[in-house]
Design a protein around this motif. Sequence first.
Motif, PDB file in Angstrom:
ATOM      1  N   ARG A  88      27.484  27.480  37.607  1.00  0.00           N
ATOM      2  CA  ARG A  88      26.255  28.263  37.547  1.00  0.00           C
ATOM      3  C   ARG A  88      26.490  29.487  36.650  1.00  0.00           C
ATOM      4  NH1 ARG A  88      23.091  27.654  42.036  1.00  0.00           N
ATOM      5  NH2 ARG A  88      25.023  27.356  43.129  1.00  0.00           N
ATOM      6  N   SER A  89      27.711  30.065  36.741  1.00  0.00           N
ATOM      7  CA  SER A  89      28.082  31.177  35.865  1.00  0.00           C
ATOM      8  C   SER A  89      29.591  31.197  35.677  1.00  0.00           C
ATOM      9  CB  SER A  89      27.589  32.520  36.421  1.00  0.00           C
ATOM     10  OG  SER A  89      28.284  32.844  37.597  1.00  0.00           O
ATOM     11  N   LEU A  90      30.001  31.754  34.562  1.00  0.00           N
ATOM     12  CA  LEU A  90      31.417  31.920  34.235  1.00  0.00           C
ATOM     13  C   LEU A  90      31.489  33.106  33.281  1.00  0.00           C
ATOM     14  CD1 LEU A  90      34.388  30.917  34.242  1.00  0.00           C
ATOM     15  CD2 LEU A  90      33.798  29.513  32.281  1.00  0.00           C
ATOM     16  N   ASP A  91      31.937  34.225  33.804  1.00  0.00           N
ATOM     17  CA  ASP A  91      32.072  35.441  33.007  1.00  0.00           C
ATOM     18  C   ASP A  91      33.521  35.888  33.069  1.00  0.00           C
ATOM     19  OD1 ASP A  91      29.242  35.744  32.444  1.00  0.00           O
ATOM     20  OD2 ASP A  91      29.031  36.296  34.548  1.00  0.00           O
ATOM     21  N   GLY A  92      34.055  36.253  31.917  1.00  0.00           N
ATOM     22  CA  GLY A  92      35.438  36.680  31.907  1.00  0.00           C
ATOM     23  C   GLY A  92      35.740  37.531  30.704  1.00  0.00           C
ATOM     24  N   SER A  93      36.962  38.073  30.704  1.00  0.00           N
ATOM     25  CA  SER A  93      37.404  38.860  29.559  1.00  0.00           C
ATOM     26  C   SER A  93      38.920  38.959  29.534  1.00  0.00           C
ATOM     27  CB  SER A  93      36.810  40.271  29.598  1.00  0.00           C
ATOM     28  OG  SER A  93      37.342  41.006  30.687  1.00  0.00           O
ATOM     29  N   TYR A  94      39.422  39.153  28.328  1.00  0.00           N
ATOM     30  CA  TYR A  94      40.808  39.550  28.100  1.00  0.00           C
ATOM     31  C   TYR A  94      40.757  40.946  27.506  1.00  0.00           C
ATOM     32  CZ  TYR A  94      42.921  34.808  28.310  1.00  0.00           C
ATOM     33  OH  TYR A  94      43.388  33.577  28.690  1.00  0.00           O
ATOM     34  N   HIS A  95      41.536  41.868  28.064  1.00  0.00           N
ATOM     35  CA  HIS A  95      41.680  43.202  27.479  1.00  0.00           C
ATOM     36  C   HIS A  95      43.153  43.402  27.168  1.00  0.00           C
ATOM     37  CE1 HIS A  95      40.999  47.382  26.576  1.00  0.00           C
ATOM     38  NE2 HIS A  95      42.083  47.641  27.285  1.00  0.00           N
ATOM     39  N   LEU A  96      43.460  43.780  25.931  1.00  0.00           N
ATOM     40  CA  LEU A  96      44.829  43.966  25.478  1.00  0.00           C
ATOM     41  C   LEU A  96      45.117  45.448  25.291  1.00  0.00           C
ATOM     42  CD1 LEU A  96      44.161  41.010  24.929  1.00  0.00           C
ATOM     43  CD2 LEU A  96      45.358  41.183  22.775  1.00  0.00           C
ATOM     44  N   ALA A  97      46.255  45.897  25.824  1.00  0.00           N
ATOM     45  CA  ALA A  97      46.673  47.290  25.665  1.00  0.00           C
ATOM     46  C   ALA A  97      48.116  47.310  25.179  1.00  0.00           C
ATOM     47  CB  ALA A  97      46.556  48.043  26.987  1.00  0.00           C
ATOM     48  N   PRO A  98      48.375  47.952  24.021  1.00  0.00           N
ATOM     49  CA  PRO A  98      49.743  48.016  23.517  1.00  0.00           C
ATOM     50  C   PRO A  98      50.617  48.881  24.418  1.00  0.00           C
ATOM     51  CG  PRO A  98      48.299  49.384  22.180  1.00  0.00           C
ATOM     52  CD  PRO A  98      47.434  48.677  23.182  1.00  0.00           C
ATOM     53  N   THR A  99      51.877  48.479  24.566  1.00  0.00           N
ATOM     54  CA  THR A  99      52.873  49.271  25.278  1.00  0.00           C
ATOM     55  C   THR A  99      54.138  49.297  24.425  1.00  0.00           C
ATOM     56  OG1 THR A  99      53.732  47.374  26.516  1.00  0.00           O
ATOM     57  CG2 THR A  99      51.950  48.615  27.555  1.00  0.00           C
ATOM     58  N   ASP A 100      55.062  50.178  24.765  1.00  0.00           N
ATOM     59  CA  ASP A 100      56.324  50.293  24.029  1.00  0.00           C
ATOM     60  C   ASP A 100      56.093  50.425  22.526  1.00  0.00           C
ATOM     61  OD1 ASP A 100      57.712  50.161  26.393  1.00  0.00           O
ATOM     62  OD2 ASP A 100      58.208  48.043  26.209  1.00  0.00           O
ATOM     63  N   GLY A 101      55.181  51.310  22.149  1.00  0.00           N
ATOM     64  CA  GLY A 101      54.920  51.550  20.729  1.00  0.00           C
ATOM     65  C   GLY A 101      54.277  50.379  20.013  1.00  0.00           C
ATOM     66  N   GLY A 102      53.651  49.489  20.758  1.00  0.00           N
ATOM     67  CA  GLY A 102      52.962  48.351  20.153  1.00  0.00           C
ATOM     68  C   GLY A 102      53.798  47.086  20.100  1.00  0.00           C
ATOM     69  N   ALA A 103      55.051  47.145  20.575  1.00  0.00           N
ATOM     70  CA  ALA A 103      55.920  45.966  20.550  1.00  0.00           C
ATOM     71  C   ALA A 103      55.591  44.981  21.670  1.00  0.00           C
ATOM     72  CB  ALA A 103      57.383  46.386  20.658  1.00  0.00           C
ATOM     73  N   ARG A 104      54.962  45.482  22.725  1.00  0.00           N
ATOM     74  CA  ARG A 104      54.579  44.652  23.865  1.00  0.00           C
ATOM     75  C   ARG A 104      53.090  44.858  24.127  1.00  0.00           C
ATOM     76  NH1 ARG A 104      58.244  46.361  28.641  1.00  0.00           N
ATOM     77  NH2 ARG A 104      57.923  44.263  29.411  1.00  0.00           N
TER      78      ARG A 104
END
Length: 158
Positions: A88-104
């Motif tokens: 009936r519904s499917l809502d989602g998201s990916y949120h990306l946040a850099p860590t360790d100066g952008g290496a992770r």
Amino acid sequence: MAEHTKSSITIEAAPADVMGVIADFARYPEWTGEVKEAEVLSTDAEGRAEQVRLVLDAGAIKDDHTLAYTWTGGDEVSWTLVKSQMLRSLDGSYHLAPTDGGARTEVTYRLTVDVKIPMLGMIKRKAEKVIIDRALAGLKKRVESAPGSAGAAETATT
């Protein structure tokens, strides 16, 4: 407002590398397990998927559905259901946040699913949690095993 399920994982790669795997729908059948087919139906001016048809086979749940994607910069993508046989519904998201100066990258996945068949809320939340955990583990494995990734280099030296 519907309840959602959320989980996070840290991936040994830059956010752009992680988003590159997320945005590569054609390869989903290679690493997601449940996705048997993925077809980009339309793209935006930047060439990113706007609508994607996915054929799922997750054992008891088999579905052919279309999702509409919204891209927010290079660090977030969300989706909503356009049509489905079982959902009936499917809502989602990916949120990306850099860590360790952008290496992770810390990847947070949110998901809300509503099926057409009656299902207890706690069973639905459990199913969402399983979907999220499998998706994050598969994403981590795929990104970190890619040639040139920090995870692949680390694996090669250990």
